[in-house]
Design a protein around this motif. Structure first.
Motif, PDB file in Angstrom:
ATOM      1  N   PHE A 141       2.363 -83.081 -44.915  1.00  0.00           N
ATOM      2  CA  PHE A 141       1.373 -82.839 -43.867  1.00  0.00           C
ATOM      3  C   PHE A 141       1.540 -83.870 -42.757  1.00  0.00           C
ATOM      4  CE2 PHE A 141      -3.280 -83.265 -42.573  1.00  0.00           C
ATOM      5  CZ  PHE A 141      -3.244 -82.152 -41.755  1.00  0.00           C
ATOM      6  N   ILE A 189     -11.583 -82.369 -42.707  1.00  0.00           N
ATOM      7  CA  ILE A 189     -11.367 -81.280 -43.657  1.00  0.00           C
ATOM      8  C   ILE A 189     -12.258 -81.552 -44.871  1.00  0.00           C
ATOM      9  CG2 ILE A 189      -9.677 -80.142 -45.161  1.00  0.00           C
ATOM     10  CD1 ILE A 189      -7.488 -81.271 -43.229  1.00  0.00           C
ATOM     11  N   GLU A 225       5.077 -79.818 -34.775  1.00  0.00           N
ATOM     12  CA  GLU A 225       4.569 -79.290 -33.503  1.00  0.00           C
ATOM     13  C   GLU A 225       5.520 -79.623 -32.360  1.00  0.00           C
ATOM     14  OE1 GLU A 225       0.457 -79.781 -32.477  1.00  0.00           O
ATOM     15  OE2 GLU A 225       0.824 -78.519 -30.714  1.00  0.00           O
ATOM     16  N   PHE A 275       3.422 -82.913 -39.546  1.00  0.00           N
ATOM     17  CA  PHE A 275       2.965 -81.801 -38.709  1.00  0.00           C
ATOM     18  C   PHE A 275       3.043 -82.135 -37.216  1.00  0.00           C
ATOM     19  CE2 PHE A 275       0.752 -78.115 -41.010  1.00  0.00           C
ATOM     20  CZ  PHE A 275       1.691 -78.125 -42.011  1.00  0.00           C
ATOM     21  N   THR A 322      -4.896 -75.708 -44.028  1.00  0.00           N
ATOM     22  CA  THR A 322      -5.996 -75.513 -43.077  1.00  0.00           C
ATOM     23  C   THR A 322      -5.495 -75.541 -41.627  1.00  0.00           C
ATOM     24  OG1 THR A 322      -6.545 -77.870 -42.790  1.00  0.00           O
ATOM     25  CG2 THR A 322      -7.565 -76.722 -44.655  1.00  0.00           C
ATOM     26  N   ALA A 323      -4.238 -75.973 -41.446  1.00  0.00           N
ATOM     27  CA  ALA A 323      -3.737 -76.184 -40.081  1.00  0.00           C
ATOM     28  C   ALA A 323      -2.547 -75.308 -39.710  1.00  0.00           C
ATOM     29  CB  ALA A 323      -3.338 -77.657 -39.912  1.00  0.00           C
ATOM     30  N   HIS A 325      -9.108 -85.779 -40.402  1.00  0.00           N
ATOM     31  CA  HIS A 325      -8.899 -84.423 -39.885  1.00  0.00           C
ATOM     32  C   HIS A 325     -10.138 -83.548 -40.070  1.00  0.00           C
ATOM     33  CE1 HIS A 325      -4.569 -84.859 -39.046  1.00  0.00           C
ATOM     34  NE2 HIS A 325      -4.595 -85.716 -40.054  1.00  0.00           N
ATOM     35  N   LYS A 369       0.064 -70.993 -32.169  1.00  0.00           N
ATOM     36  CA  LYS A 369       0.090 -71.643 -30.857  1.00  0.00           C
ATOM     37  C   LYS A 369       1.462 -71.502 -30.198  1.00  0.00           C
ATOM     38  CE  LYS A 369      -0.908 -76.254 -28.888  1.00  0.00           C
ATOM     39  NZ  LYS A 369      -1.261 -77.638 -29.239  1.00  0.00           N
ATOM     40  N   ALA A 386      -2.573 -79.106 -45.225  1.00  0.00           N
ATOM     41  CA  ALA A 386      -1.633 -78.353 -44.384  1.00  0.00           C
ATOM     42  C   ALA A 386      -2.056 -76.890 -44.262  1.00  0.00           C
ATOM     43  CB  ALA A 386      -0.221 -78.461 -44.969  1.00  0.00           C
ATOM     44  N   ALA A 402      -2.905 -71.907 -37.279  1.00  0.00           N
ATOM     45  CA  ALA A 402      -3.211 -72.159 -35.872  1.00  0.00           C
ATOM     46  C   ALA A 402      -2.020 -72.815 -35.176  1.00  0.00           C
ATOM     47  CB  ALA A 402      -4.447 -73.053 -35.754  1.00  0.00           C
ATOM     48  N   LEU A 403      -1.367 -73.732 -35.888  1.00  0.00           N
ATOM     49  CA  LEU A 403      -0.214 -74.421 -35.298  1.00  0.00           C
ATOM     50  C   LEU A 403       0.911 -73.430 -34.997  1.00  0.00           C
ATOM     51  CD1 LEU A 403       1.291 -76.950 -34.453  1.00  0.00           C
ATOM     52  CD2 LEU A 403       1.821 -77.391 -36.850  1.00  0.00           C
TER      53      LEU A 403
END
Lengths: 220, 220
Positions: free
Chosen positions: B186, B76, B193, B189, B21-22, B74, B29, B19, B25-26
């Protein structure tokens, strides 16, 4: 023909219900049939030490919220029954007997009806009479179904199915095993699809003939 | 400016690492900043009665498999450390002190480095010395960081952060709360979003100026 998808579920799991609305189309898309395998989460939880989601402090409130949100997102009709979770021995036995007596297609139809009764109509399917009534509405014989649910053979099969599931590493539900690869939870269906797309047989075009003899409705 | 996304995590959770790592950016956005909130799962688990995933029969083997599969899917970088799970008191304290002393941006950079050390380089970050070394590699002062991690103020803050998280219903990690809406895992997500897309402020175009003062690197 690629191997079937084993779909483990307990009738009292909302995520199992959500999965039940999606598993057949997902499998069929990649040329797979589905083996519907009811289990008793209560038996499985004794091994893993887990408790029903809604009875865990904090997690319980969250999970009720997540049930509703997940249903909305996937546009699945859903209402958490007032009595929840419910014992599902009767529902599981009815499905086992129906599969033995009438084949997998009838048993799958019964499974859909039982899930729908609990999570849409709010019917308490822990009551054997409620299960019987749902079976009858699908054309099953009330007397035979009742005797089947009460039979030693079906009770024994129920124990064996739970034990076999645990032997395969099933510790929760819904749980899918395909080609030896395990997926726990409706929220792994995207990963399941990814796996099927990579390893599954390419989906054959759905012709009228193939549709009429859809393997997922035939295999036990 | 829409409210920040509260991102709760424990350094010893692979799903928390994924999570991490994301999340930036999420959030960016949808015009949101991120509040990075380390917690101790061991403290939270005392309330919910949960145990570390990998220590639960059956579920443990599955979760190890699922860590690898999720990381692959993903893309990762990930390798489960030999010693796992590890205590994360030192890592959490280092992050709290860094946020207090140097602001959220430095603390977030430290968080990324700690996750990466544990789940990519296999460094045992339960050791305060390992945490110190990582902090120094990011330009933090070894002496001040060591004193900060050992200070009563940071220890007290650590207790308070865990208590506050539980008061807000956080029972696991990663856990996101945004506009009062909770998301556990995670694997939520996609739903996170969806929620941000519906309710979040529309994302402003990322100009060079805005990029240079990215709010997610500034807010505490």
């Amino acid at each position: 023909m690629a191997a079937a998808v084993d779909f483990y579920f307990d009738f009292s799991s909302p995520y199992g219900y959500f999965a039940s609305t999606a598993i057949e189309a997902l499998a069929a898309k990649y040329g797979r049939s589905v083996n519907w395998k009811p289990v008793l989460l209560g038996v499985l939880f004794k091994t893993s030490g887990a408790a029903p989601l809604t009875e865990v402090p904090l997690k319980g409130a969250y999970s009720r919220h997540d049930f509703e949100r997940t249903a909305r997102l996937h546009q699945i009709p859903f209402r958490l029954p007032q009595k929840f979770p419910v014992p599902t021995q009767a529902a599981m036995r009815a499905m086992l007997w129906t599969a033995d007596a009438h084949g997998a297609a009838r048993a799958t139809a019964l499974a859909h009806a039982l899930f729908y009764a609990l999570f849409v109509d709010g019917i308490d399917i822990s009551a054997p009479d409620a299960v019987l009534q749902i079976g009858v509405s699908l054309g099953l014989d009330a007397q035979l179904l009742r005797e089947g649910m009460d039979s030693d053979a079906v009770r024994e099969q129920q124990k064996q199915e739970n034990a076999l599931a645990m032997q395969r590493g099933v510790f929760g539900a819904p749980f899918v095993i395909v080609d030896g690869e395990p997926f726990w939870g409706f929220d792994r269906f995207a990963q399941l699809e990814h796996f099927l797309a990579q390893t599954g047989a390419p989906a054959a075009p759905l012709t009228a003939e193939r549709s009429a003899s859809a393997p997922m409705l035939r295999k036990g």
